[in-house]
Design an enzyme around this catalytic site. Structure first.
Site, PDB file in Angstrom:
ATOM      1  N   HIS A  14       0.875  -1.198   0.000  1.00  0.00           N
ATOM      2  CA  HIS A  14       0.000   0.000   0.000  1.00  0.00           C
ATOM      3  C   HIS A  14       0.903   1.236   0.000  1.00  0.00           C
ATOM      4  O   HIS A  14       1.522   1.558   1.010  1.00  0.00           O
ATOM      5  CB  HIS A  14      -0.894   0.015   1.242  1.00  0.00           C
ATOM      6  CG  HIS A  14      -1.856   1.169   1.278  1.00  0.00           C
ATOM      7  ND1 HIS A  14      -3.198   1.005   1.536  1.00  0.00           N
ATOM      8  CD2 HIS A  14      -1.680   2.489   1.091  1.00  0.00           C
ATOM      9  CE1 HIS A  14      -3.798   2.182   1.509  1.00  0.00           C
ATOM     10  NE2 HIS A  14      -2.891   3.115   1.238  1.00  0.00           N
ATOM     11  N   HIS A  16       1.545   5.395  -1.583  1.00  0.00           N
ATOM     12  CA  HIS A  16       1.165   6.599  -2.347  1.00  0.00           C
ATOM     13  C   HIS A  16       2.423   7.215  -2.947  1.00  0.00           C
ATOM     14  O   HIS A  16       3.330   7.607  -2.205  1.00  0.00           O
ATOM     15  CB  HIS A  16       0.498   7.624  -1.428  1.00  0.00           C
ATOM     16  CG  HIS A  16      -0.789   7.133  -0.861  1.00  0.00           C
ATOM     17  ND1 HIS A  16      -1.999   7.300  -1.482  1.00  0.00           N
ATOM     18  CD2 HIS A  16      -1.049   6.429   0.269  1.00  0.00           C
ATOM     19  CE1 HIS A  16      -2.954   6.743  -0.761  1.00  0.00           C
ATOM     20  NE2 HIS A  16      -2.400   6.201   0.310  1.00  0.00           N
ATOM     21  N   LYS A 100      -9.243  -0.558  -5.897  1.00  0.00           N
ATOM     22  CA  LYS A 100      -9.297   0.107  -4.592  1.00  0.00           C
ATOM     23  C   LYS A 100     -10.666   0.728  -4.369  1.00  0.00           C
ATOM     24  O   LYS A 100     -11.161   1.482  -5.213  1.00  0.00           O
ATOM     25  CB  LYS A 100      -8.223   1.202  -4.550  1.00  0.00           C
ATOM     26  CG  LYS A 100      -8.213   2.036  -3.282  1.00  0.00           C
ATOM     27  CD  LYS A 100      -7.703   1.244  -2.083  1.00  0.00           C
ATOM     28  CE  LYS A 100      -7.899   2.039  -0.800  1.00  0.00           C
ATOM     29  NZ  LYS A 100      -6.683   2.411  -0.142  1.00  0.00           N
ATOM     30  N   HIS A 137     -10.407   0.802   1.855  1.00  0.00           N
ATOM     31  CA  HIS A 137     -10.213   1.763   2.939  1.00  0.00           C
ATOM     32  C   HIS A 137     -11.453   1.625   3.825  1.00  0.00           C
ATOM     33  O   HIS A 137     -12.517   2.135   3.491  1.00  0.00           O
ATOM     34  CB  HIS A 137     -10.059   3.188   2.398  1.00  0.00           C
ATOM     35  CG  HIS A 137      -9.811   4.185   3.489  1.00  0.00           C
ATOM     36  ND1 HIS A 137      -8.642   4.898   3.606  1.00  0.00           N
ATOM     37  CD2 HIS A 137     -10.577   4.568   4.537  1.00  0.00           C
ATOM     38  CE1 HIS A 137      -8.701   5.676   4.674  1.00  0.00           C
ATOM     39  NE2 HIS A 137      -9.871   5.499   5.258  1.00  0.00           N
ATOM     40  N   HIS A 175      -4.589  -1.012   5.845  1.00  0.00           N
ATOM     41  CA  HIS A 175      -4.157  -0.239   7.019  1.00  0.00           C
ATOM     42  C   HIS A 175      -5.129  -0.363   8.202  1.00  0.00           C
ATOM     43  O   HIS A 175      -5.694   0.618   8.676  1.00  0.00           O
ATOM     44  CB  HIS A 175      -3.917   1.241   6.692  1.00  0.00           C
ATOM     45  CG  HIS A 175      -4.938   1.900   5.811  1.00  0.00           C
ATOM     46  ND1 HIS A 175      -6.280   1.878   6.075  1.00  0.00           N
ATOM     47  CD2 HIS A 175      -4.803   2.617   4.677  1.00  0.00           C
ATOM     48  CE1 HIS A 175      -6.908   2.541   5.131  1.00  0.00           C
ATOM     49  NE2 HIS A 175      -6.047   3.000   4.264  1.00  0.00           N
TER      50      HIS A 175
HETATM   51 ZN   LIG Z   1      -3.435   5.095   1.755  1.00  0.00          ZN
END
Ligand SMILES: [Zn+2]
Length: 344
Positions: A14, A16, A100, A137, A175
């Protein structure tokens, strides 16, 4: 006596990378240690179609310094207008490794996310058929739910019904930050969960006690100490459902140290040193390789990396406190304790 630890080269499930100058500045920080990473698609505008993913992958590879090897594992940003046929073609060609799901409004650049799960049912059914993971998420965004409860409420009110409605869908709970997330991830074979570096280190006191610490603010926000300890236990347990996804998320200091500061911790630079320290503290150094290098590829049905990295233990190592991105600086996550392990 020097202690050394050799691991299969790790992957970050994961990450960015952003775009432009930020991408060029942060990509080497990850590529230095990691062979591959699942690349988050929440750009502005987001990476929605296969064509978007090809273009973004090309920009990432163009930003990679000469002499560095790195494989971006691309993802698509699920919207209520995503075309199931586009997802199928992108997955079958190997272009994308996951899709995602951002609940609309959950985090940075998520306003185009999904409001009505029934509108994405067709895509989810194709993904279940292909075995393509859905990265979630997992936070509700309804204003009545307390920000510290958003993950637990999401599991009960969105994730569990979603999985029941689409049997066979393989889900990565991204996460996770709570004992509830750990328990749910353990409940089925088609589930896995990523855990960040920083959620193994900080609890909510780190953000709020003694003055607000914007560089410890991320989403999902760090929770109580009991939840941090549950994450530590899961990560160091050797359970293959849990693996590293740093969620390293760069923002310039100007945007973090702000009246309405952005969410994200930037951990790409020192993650391996921090994790070695954490696993050693928990007498689990022998399980670090599983967490960083073996469990992720197994869930994603990809081979493990062919080469290795070696960490050595010695006098405390220091990292630059900031990365210069040309148009500002990005602060590197400070774990708050000395780091003794360094990647050779
Ligand atoms: Zn993230």
């Amino acid at each position: 006596m020097t202690q050394t630890l050799t691991l299969r080269r790790p992957d970050d499930w994961h990450l960015h990378l952003r775009d432009g100058a930020m991408l060029r500045a942060v990509l080497p920080e990850t590529a230095r240690h990691f062979a591959r990473a699942i690349i988050m698609p929440n750009l502005v505008p987001p990476v929605v179609t296969a064509a978007d993913a090809v273009a973004y992958r090309d920009r990432i590879m163009a930003a990679l310094p000469d002499g560095m090897a790195f494989e971006p594992l691309m993802t698509l940003y699920l919207t209520e207008h995503t075309d199931p046929a586009d997802v199928r073609a992108a997955a079958e060609s190997g272009l994308i490794r996951a899709v995602k799901l951002y609940p609309a409004g959950a985090t940075t650049n998520s306003h185009g996310g999904v409001r009505d799960m029934d509108k994405v049912r067709g895509v989810l059914e194709v993904m279940a058929e292909l075995g393509l993971p859905l990265c979630i998420h997992g936070e509700v965004t309804t204003p009545e739910v307390d920000i510290f409860d958003r993950e637990a409420v999401f599991i009960d009110t969105v994730l569990d019904p979603l999985r029941r409605a689409t049997p066979g869908l393989r889900v990565v709970m991204e996460h996770i930050t709570t004992a509830d997330g750990v328990a749910y991830a353990r409940s089925a074979d088609d589930l896995a969960a990523t855990i960040t570096t920083h959620h193994l280190v900080i609890n909510r006191n780190h953000i709020l006690v003694g003055g607000i610490k914007p560089h410890y603010y991320c989403l999902p926000v760090a929770k109580r100490e009991e939840h941090r300890l549950a994450l530590r236990k899961a990560a160091t347990s050797g359970d293959t459902r849990f693996f590293l996804g740093t969620d390293s998320a760069p923002h310039t200091d100007a945007l973090k140290e702000h009246a309405c500061g952005c969410a994200g911790c930037f951990t790409a630079t020192n993650t391996m040193s921090i994790l070695a320290e954490v696993f050693e503290q928990d007498n689990a150094l022998d399980r670090l390789e599983g967490f960083t290098s073996l469990h992720g590829p197994a869930f994603y049905r990809l081979p493990v990396n062919g080469d290795t990295i070696t960490l050595t233990k010695g006098a405390p190592v220091t990292y630059p406190s900031k990365i210069d991105i040309g148009e500002g600086h990005v602060t590197v996550f400070d774990p708050g304790f000395p780091l003794h392990w360094t990647v050779k």
